[in-house]
Design a protein around this motif. Sequence first.
Motif, short mmCIF file in Angstrom:
data_model
loop_
_atom_site.label_atom_id
_atom_site.label_comp_id
_atom_site.label_asym_id
_atom_site.label_seq_id
_atom_site.Cartn_x
_atom_site.Cartn_y
_atom_site.Cartn_z
N GLN A 98 -18.07 39.18 20.98
CA GLN A 98 -16.88 38.40 20.65
C GLN A 98 -17.18 37.48 19.47
O GLN A 98 -18.07 36.63 19.55
CB GLN A 98 -16.41 37.57 21.84
N ASP A 99 -16.46 37.65 18.40
CA ASP A 99 -16.63 36.80 17.22
C ASP A 99 -15.92 35.46 17.46
O ASP A 99 -15.12 35.30 18.38
CB ASP A 99 -16.04 37.49 16.00
N PHE A 100 -16.22 34.49 16.60
CA PHE A 100 -15.45 33.25 16.62
C PHE A 100 -13.99 33.56 16.31
O PHE A 100 -13.68 34.50 15.56
CB PHE A 100 -15.98 32.28 15.56
N GLU A 101 -13.09 32.78 16.88
CA GLU A 101 -11.66 32.98 16.63
C GLU A 101 -11.09 31.95 15.66
O GLU A 101 -9.91 32.02 15.33
CB GLU A 101 -10.88 32.94 17.95
N LEU A 102 -11.90 31.02 15.23
CA LEU A 102 -11.44 30.03 14.25
C LEU A 102 -11.48 30.64 12.85
O LEU A 102 -12.18 31.63 12.61
CB LEU A 102 -12.34 28.79 14.32
N PRO A 103 -10.74 30.07 11.90
CA PRO A 103 -10.72 30.59 10.54
C PRO A 103 -12.10 30.54 9.88
O PRO A 103 -12.98 29.76 10.28
CB PRO A 103 -9.75 29.65 9.81
N LEU A 104 -12.28 31.36 8.86
CA LEU A 104 -13.55 31.47 8.16
C LEU A 104 -13.99 30.13 7.57
O LEU A 104 -15.19 29.84 7.49
CB LEU A 104 -13.45 32.52 7.06
N ASP A 105 -13.04 29.30 7.15
CA ASP A 105 -13.41 28.03 6.53
C ASP A 105 -13.99 27.03 7.53
O ASP A 105 -14.39 25.93 7.14
CB ASP A 105 -12.26 27.41 5.75
N ASN A 106 -14.04 27.39 8.80
CA ASN A 106 -14.70 26.56 9.80
C ASN A 106 -16.17 26.91 9.98
O ASN A 106 -16.85 26.30 10.81
CB ASN A 106 -14.01 26.68 11.16
#
Length: 234
Positions: A190-198
């Motif tokens: 499971q990858d992070f679900e927050l935007p790439l800029d986080n």
Amino acid sequence: MINSVRATVLAILNKNNYGYLSPSDFNLYAKQAQLELFENYFYDYNNQINLENARRSGTDYADISKGQLEVIDLFSLTANLTQLANNTYTLPSNYYLINKVIYATGNVEVERVNQSKITMLNNSILTAPSKDFPAYSTEGSTMTVYPTTINGATDISCQYVRYPRDPKWTFNSALQLQAPIFDSSVNDYQDFELPLDNSNDLVIKICQYAGVEIREKMVVDFATIEEQQNNTQQ
């Protein structure tokens, strides 16, 4: 994104031989870091709205609240609630915030009422809930809808903001004699679900947790300074 974040964290820790961060510990800190940043979106959005109301915020590309709201909407879901008994329904197990509840038959929004007031509301001739003006209260993981004649299995749906899924950096456990190598084909990846800029914020948060674990003050101080600089730039 999760593999890039982990690689950066390990590079920081290994720079001065601070120690190794196991995949299980990384996943634990990644979960906490993502949750912390996720919750910050709501506080930051509220602060930004206050700035807009005070005419201290920009518009168009400078409209920060719009971007924050778009991120929050990534976690927005609409679902029918499972009926538990009569006019009682089970809340979604992954909900963070309920935005609205809909009585599907009449496509009417159901008003939320506190537990302390629902009894008085039901006993009043003038304000008792009806199918045109329904109400609900929550207790634990259940929701009770009024009037009690709203009791169909598909009568109630809700639009809510869910928690982000727990991130998990996965690897091929069959290669036990080698250092863990990232493998996104594993079933529970499971990858992070927050935007790439986080990404940078995630690295900083995870380093803070890792620094506490290995009792390395320099790592914690480094992450804290980076976090303060990021907050100053916002």
